[in-house]
Design an enzyme around this catalytic site. Structure first.
Site, short mmCIF file in Angstrom:
data_model
loop_
_atom_site.label_atom_id
_atom_site.label_comp_id
_atom_site.label_asym_id
_atom_site.label_seq_id
_atom_site.Cartn_x
_atom_site.Cartn_y
_atom_site.Cartn_z
N PRO A 90 0.83 -1.21 0.00
CA PRO A 90 0.00 0.00 0.00
C PRO A 90 0.86 1.27 0.00
O PRO A 90 1.98 1.27 0.52
CB PRO A 90 -0.81 -0.11 1.30
CG PRO A 90 -0.16 -1.15 2.12
CD PRO A 90 0.64 -2.02 1.21
N GLY A 92 1.84 5.16 0.90
CA GLY A 92 1.69 6.16 1.96
C GLY A 92 1.24 5.54 3.26
O GLY A 92 0.55 6.17 4.06
N GLY A 94 3.47 3.73 5.42
CA GLY A 94 4.57 3.43 6.33
C GLY A 94 5.36 2.19 5.94
O GLY A 94 6.23 1.76 6.70
N LEU A 95 5.06 1.63 4.77
CA LEU A 95 5.74 0.39 4.37
C LEU A 95 6.81 0.64 3.29
O LEU A 95 7.29 -0.30 2.65
CB LEU A 95 4.73 -0.65 3.88
CG LEU A 95 3.69 -1.06 4.92
CD1 LEU A 95 2.81 -2.18 4.39
CD2 LEU A 95 4.34 -1.49 6.24
N GLY A 96 7.18 1.89 3.10
CA GLY A 96 8.32 2.19 2.24
C GLY A 96 8.02 2.12 0.76
O GLY A 96 8.91 1.80 -0.04
N SER A 97 6.78 2.48 0.36
CA SER A 97 6.44 2.38 -1.07
C SER A 97 7.28 3.33 -1.92
O SER A 97 7.70 2.98 -3.03
CB SER A 97 4.95 2.64 -1.30
OG SER A 97 4.60 3.91 -0.81
N SER A 98 7.57 4.54 -1.41
CA SER A 98 8.33 5.48 -2.25
C SER A 98 9.75 4.99 -2.45
O SER A 98 10.30 5.08 -3.55
CB SER A 98 8.30 6.90 -1.65
OG SER A 98 9.03 6.96 -0.45
N ASP A 143 14.65 3.58 4.78
CA ASP A 143 13.73 2.97 3.80
C ASP A 143 14.51 2.55 2.56
O ASP A 143 14.25 1.50 1.96
CB ASP A 143 12.65 3.98 3.38
CG ASP A 143 11.64 4.23 4.48
OD1 ASP A 143 11.94 3.92 5.64
OD2 ASP A 143 10.56 4.76 4.17
C1 MEV Z 1 9.93 6.56 7.68
O1 MEV Z 1 9.76 5.26 7.14
C2 MEV Z 1 10.86 6.52 8.84
C3 MEV Z 1 11.15 7.87 9.46
O2 MEV Z 1 12.03 7.63 10.56
C4 MEV Z 1 11.78 8.83 8.48
C5 MEV Z 1 13.18 8.41 8.07
O3 MEV Z 1 13.86 7.73 8.80
O4 MEV Z 1 13.59 8.83 6.96
C6 MEV Z 1 9.88 8.51 10.04
#
Ligand code: MEV
Length: 310
Positions: A90, A92, A94-98, A143
């Site tokens: 998915p 956006g 939090g699973l690193g899609s970008s 990420d």
């Molecule tokens: C984002 O996946 C993790 C954060 O710590 C940002 C980062 O480390 O670049 C929120």
């Protein structure tokens, strides 16, 4: 001249230390088997498609800017390419899609341009970091590392010194639930920076505590002391709430997961929305997934994932 190239990047799960990792503390993450696959073709009819399991994504200005920064180190421009990215995680959430997308695109660009093997890693690093800066602001690079690697690892970037250590952790079921709409990582990271500016007498100590939890988490993970891992995840969630990156929906999801037998639960990634991760107890992931299913999509992973990727 190579006309078409395809490559992959992986998604990630942060188990301990998000946000504090931006301030030089260690964090622990695991690469997921799923992520992104990018295909780049030289074309006189340029196009850019980002496909997901649900529906195509709009290629907005932010994606175009990130793409331009990413392609530039390879001497490429989107105007001369047909680009297709398929996301298996998915967006956006939090699973690193970008980062998965950026790594897949950078690897495909390196193949298309036949970059010499001794230059590939440095060129991909530079390209992905430039692209990630668009989405994350002050990105730590965790990420990016997960998107390029495999398995669990400890990550720390302190005063420019980068330390990445692979970790050997027994296989276990982890449940990831998407419980709230996406939030911008750059905005969440900048919110924490504002808090640091406003409370210089408090925040450094709090950030240090994230590091203490991550170090204890590393030992307990390596030894498979799952109850301790779970308690440390709960503590980590409490600190993430303290720095303002939780929401009522994320807190509620963590409570539900624990009541359903999870040994611990916390936000994973930047927070503000997106996903929580819960550690399965003796009854496995089933009851936790059932308890979270009404809140949104639930994914259950055995981690570490197999190392090979198609
Ligand atoms: C984002 O996946 C993790 C954060 O710590 C940002 C980062 O480390 O670049 C929120």
């Amino acid at each position: 001249m190579t006309e078409t190239a395809t490559a992959q990047g992986r998604g990630k799960l942060i188990v301990f230390g998000e946000h504090a990792v931006v301030y030089g503390q260690p964090a622990i993450a695991c690469s997921l088997a799923r992520g992104a696959t990018a295909t780049i073709r030289r074309s006189h009819q340029p196009d850019w498609r980002v496909l997901t399991d649900e529906r195509p994504l709009q290629v907005n200005d932010q994606v175009l800017l990130a793409g331009a920064r990413l392609l530039e180190p390879f001497g490429l421009c989107a105007d001369e390419l047909d680009i297709e990215v398929r996301l298996q995680i998915p967006v956006g959430a939090g699973l690193g899609s970008s980062a998965a997308m950026a790594v897949a695109l950078a690897r495909a660009a390196a193949r298309l341009q036949e970059i010499s093997p001794d230059q590939i890693d440095a060129r991909i690093d530079q390209a992905v970091a430039a692209s990630e800066a668009v989405f994350h602001g002050a990105a730590s690079g965790i990420d990016q590392r997960a998107a390029m690697g495999s398995g669990f690892f400890a990550f720390q970037r302190d005063d420019g010194h980068l330390q990445i250590d692979p970790l050997t952790i027994p296989t276990r079921s982890w449940v990831i639930a998407r419980v709230a709409p996406s939030a911008s990582t750059a905005e969440m990271v900048s919110g924490v920076a504002t808090l640091c500016d406003r409370h210089p007498e408090v925040m450094p100590g709090l950030i240090d505590q994230f590091g203490a939890i991550t170090r204890a988490g590393m030992r307990t993970l390596e030894q498979g002391r799952w109850e301790d891992v779970g308690e440390l995840m709960d503590l980590n969630h409490g600190l993430l709430a303290a720095i303002g990156v939780s929401t009522p929906a994320l807190d509620e999801a963590c409570h539900r997961a624990r009541s359903a037998g999870a040994l611990g639960a916390k936000i994973t990634g930047a927070g503000g929305g997106g996903c929580i991760v819960a550690l399965s107890g003796d009854d496995g992931p089933g009851p936790i997934a059932a308890a979270l299913g009404s809140l949104g999509p639930v994914y259950s992973y055995e981690l570490p994932s197999p190392t090979s990727m198609p």
